[in-house]
Design an enzyme around this catalytic site. Structure first.
Site, mmCIF file in Angstrom:
data_model
loop_
_atom_site.group_PDB
_atom_site.id
_atom_site.type_symbol
_atom_site.label_atom_id
_atom_site.label_comp_id
_atom_site.label_asym_id
_atom_site.label_seq_id
_atom_site.Cartn_x
_atom_site.Cartn_y
_atom_site.Cartn_z
ATOM 1 C CG HIS A 178 28.730 -62.419 -0.665
ATOM 2 N ND1 HIS A 178 28.889 -61.080 -0.959
ATOM 3 C CD2 HIS A 178 27.883 -62.895 -1.602
ATOM 4 C CE1 HIS A 178 28.162 -60.766 -2.012
ATOM 5 N NE2 HIS A 178 27.532 -61.854 -2.426
ATOM 6 C CG ASP A 223 35.691 -60.951 7.289
ATOM 7 O OD1 ASP A 223 34.647 -61.269 6.704
ATOM 8 O OD2 ASP A 223 35.769 -59.997 8.088
HETATM 9 C C1 GDG Z 1 29.950 -60.639 4.402
HETATM 10 C C2 GDG Z 1 31.275 -61.407 4.557
HETATM 11 C C3 GDG Z 1 32.314 -59.880 2.880
HETATM 12 C C4 GDG Z 1 28.946 -52.797 10.292
HETATM 13 N N1 GDG Z 1 28.514 -52.247 11.433
HETATM 14 C C5 GDG Z 1 27.706 -51.238 11.089
HETATM 15 C C6 GDG Z 1 27.637 -51.185 9.691
HETATM 16 N N2 GDG Z 1 28.407 -52.161 9.226
HETATM 17 C C7 GDG Z 1 28.621 -52.391 7.791
HETATM 18 C C8 GDG Z 1 30.044 -52.061 7.399
HETATM 19 C C9 GDG Z 1 30.213 -52.894 6.140
HETATM 20 C C10 GDG Z 1 29.301 -54.087 6.418
HETATM 21 O O1 GDG Z 1 28.414 -53.735 7.480
HETATM 22 C C11 GDG Z 1 30.103 -55.288 6.908
HETATM 23 O O2 GDG Z 1 30.742 -55.856 5.824
HETATM 24 P P1 GDG Z 1 31.952 -56.865 6.025
HETATM 25 O O3 GDG Z 1 32.500 -57.182 4.696
HETATM 26 O O4 GDG Z 1 32.975 -56.245 6.907
HETATM 27 O O5 GDG Z 1 31.382 -58.140 6.797
HETATM 28 P P2 GDG Z 1 30.038 -59.079 6.747
HETATM 29 O O6 GDG Z 1 28.844 -58.376 7.228
HETATM 30 O O7 GDG Z 1 30.402 -60.280 7.541
HETATM 31 O O8 GDG Z 1 29.843 -59.442 5.208
HETATM 32 C C12 GDG Z 1 32.448 -60.497 4.271
HETATM 33 C C13 GDG Z 1 30.930 -59.262 2.689
HETATM 34 O O9 GDG Z 1 29.891 -60.184 3.016
HETATM 35 C C14 GDG Z 1 30.717 -58.779 1.254
HETATM 36 O O10 GDG Z 1 30.888 -59.805 0.328
HETATM 37 O O11 GDG Z 1 33.291 -58.880 2.724
HETATM 38 O O12 GDG Z 1 33.667 -61.207 4.351
HETATM 39 O O13 GDG Z 1 31.372 -61.966 5.865
HETATM 40 O O14 GDG Z 1 29.716 -52.227 5.020
HETATM 41 O O15 GDG Z 1 30.162 -50.678 7.205
HETATM 42 N N3 GDG Z 1 26.914 -50.274 9.008
HETATM 43 C C15 GDG Z 1 26.220 -49.373 9.741
HETATM 44 N N4 GDG Z 1 26.242 -49.363 11.099
HETATM 45 C C16 GDG Z 1 26.964 -50.266 11.821
HETATM 46 O O16 GDG Z 1 26.963 -50.241 13.052
HETATM 47 N N5 GDG Z 1 25.498 -48.448 9.099
#
Ligand code: GDG
Length: 487
Positions: A157, A365
């Protein structure tokens, strides 16, 4: 396809909508095959024995959830040390933050061996195994060493760094060899695939076959990019809930005279938050028409707070936000609203919609789902603009966003200004193209295409059975790697 067995660090009940992205992604495939999801329970046994742990299996509808407790020593060496202080920083190109150590590497291997030992008796002959993420890179190798001949796929991921960075991990040879125990290895982006192929060829003498095949260590594996997506329909449904509407209405009313920019992420050093606040300061300095108007809502949800590097990034961020507010704020205008809490998912979609600009500027990322959620939440009639880091995996796909180099504070400020001033017709055209793309490549398509590729990966071991994996240290003993040094 046979029964789907998912293995990841944590498991979630796929029937619960709050279970999060991966659970939503895997739900259909798990439910359709009466699948098994295996992972750590989240429980730490303080005085447990290293390499031991109890498994509990419980039903969640037609799916079984199998969870394993870890003892304190295993948790600290595997998750806290090797995963969070070695693999996470190096895979995000932050060699300077890596805390290499043999004890962590041994713990990482011990937990992967434990996972393999506990998973094996739960497997059926027709199972297809899908292993997720950097916590479990050696799992297939451990399963194979115990005689497991199942089809096994792996998806990373997070990013895979370029060869010279990957080669700096003392156990890189062992990790590379371990990836060849899978039948299919999936990465988020074409860039990541290129890095792995480059490393495997240079360091392990791997040779290519077919369209995406690599051969080394007496095994053949398929290596491909499977950019992960979101469930666009589910996210748009969330936007219609009372909580989302309320968040949208309140924010719109409160900021009626302002232009809102929004950033949402875990508070992680890979997400480029200090650089973003500096770029926002630069926007207010260079384009004074935004003073008394542009407001950045920055949600930075707490993450891995016991790791030192996370405490420092929090302090730096709070200092930067405080100084922008002190230098530019007015009695009735606070330029940065910084929120160090997790916001309810339903409210998030309302906040995204209320913003004119989504600021998604990680330094590195794997993909970045926030960028896609922002696009999915916009109104087609009057959409906001996505400003996206060129260093997010999502940048390979979301080319109609405004791409920035997050290290270039001046350039990012100019692009934020371009986003704030973008005419409606251009906003609509860009949004339409982005929405079409995230719909075509949503999370269901991601899941289906990975599983189809795994099903089709007729890449049996070249030898009847792969050799048992060697110990992670010393790396130089692991054959047939030619050199463990970067070239
Ligand atoms: C890893 C990889 C890859 C964030 N703050 C809150 C919240 N979030 C949710 C977002 C989104 C998720 O968390 C974050 O996803 P990301 O993809 O941006 O980043 P990572 O957590 O680092 O995820 C990344 C992912 O895995 C999937 O393969 O894309 O590159 O690092 O859904 O909305 N959700 C809530 N409150 C928050 O304050 N409810």
């Amino acid at each position: 396809m046979g029964r789907l067995v998912v293995v990841s660090n944590r498991v979630a009940d796929p029937r619960k909508p709050a279970a999060g992205g991966l659970a939503v992604a895997l739900r259909d495939a798990l439910l359709a095959t009466g699948g098994l999801w295996f992972g750590w329970s989240g429980r730490i046994v303080e005085d447990g024995t290293p390499g031991e742990g109890e498994v509990r299996v419980q039903p969640a509808g037609s799916v079984s959830l199998a969870t394993l407790d870890l003892c304190r020593a295993d948790h600290d060496a595997h998750y806290a040390a090797y995963c969070n202080e070695i693999l996470w920083p190096v895979f995000h190109y932050r060699l300077d933050l890596a805390e290499f150590g043999a004890a962590a590497a041994e713990g990482y291997r011990r937990v992967n061996q434990l996972f393999a030992r506990k998973l094996l008796p739960l497997l059926r002959s027709d199972d297809v195994i899908w292993v997720h993420d950097y916590h479990l890179i050696p799992l297939a190798a451990e399963l194979r060493a115990a005689g497991c001949a199942h089809r096994i796929g792996f998806f990373l991921h997070i990013p895979l760094p370029p060869p010279p960075l990957f080669a700096a991990i003392p156990e890189n040879a062992w990790l590379t060899r371990a990836l060849f125990a899978y039948d299919l290895v999936g990465f988020q982006s074409r860039a990541d695939v290129g890095h792995f192929v480059g490393h495997a060829v240079a360091e392990a003498g791997a040779t290519a076959f077919g369209e995406c095949g690599l051969e080394a260590f007496g095994r053949r594996t398929q290596v491909r990019a499977f950019p992960i997506g979101i469930d666009v329909d589910e996210f748009q449904r969330l936007g219609k809930t009372p909580e989302a509407r309320e968040a949208y209405e309140t924010t719109r009313t409160e900021y009626a005279r302002r232009k809102l920019l929004i950033g949402v992420e875990r508070l992680d050093y890979s997400k480029g938050l200090p650089q973003r606040i500096r770029a926002f300061r630069e926007l207010l300095t260079r384009y004074p028409e935004n003073r008394h108007s542009a407001t950045l809502i920055q949600i930075a949800s707490p993450s891995r707070e016991t790791v030192g590097a996370y405490a420092s990034i929090r302090e730096e961020l709070e200092r930067l936000c405080g100084s922008v507010n002190g230098d530019f704020g007015e009695l009735d205008w606070m330029p940065v609203r910084y929120i160090h809490r997790t916001v309810a998912r339903r409210r998030l979609s309302g906040l995204y919609r209320a913003a004119c600009v989504g600021v998604v500027t990680p330094l590195r990322d794997g993909m970045n789902l926030v960028a896609k959620e922002f696009v999915a939440s916009q109104s087609a009639a009057d959409p906001g603009v996505l400003v996206l880091s060129r260093f997010a995996g999502a940048a390979e796909e979301l080319v109609e966003s405004l791409l920035v180099n997050p290290y270039d504070v001046h350039g990012t400020a100019d692009t934020l200004q371009q986003a704030l001033a973008m005419p409606l017709a251009e906003r609509r055209a860009r949004h339409e193209a982005l929405l079409r793309r995230i719909r075509e490549h949503d999370v269901h398509q991601w899941c289906t295409s990975f599983l189809q590729a795994l099903d089709a990966s007729s890449t049996p071991a070249l030898k009847p059975r792969a050799r048992a994996q060697r110990s992670p240290r010393p790396a130089s003993r692991a054959r047939p790697v030619r050199s463990s040094r970067p070239r």
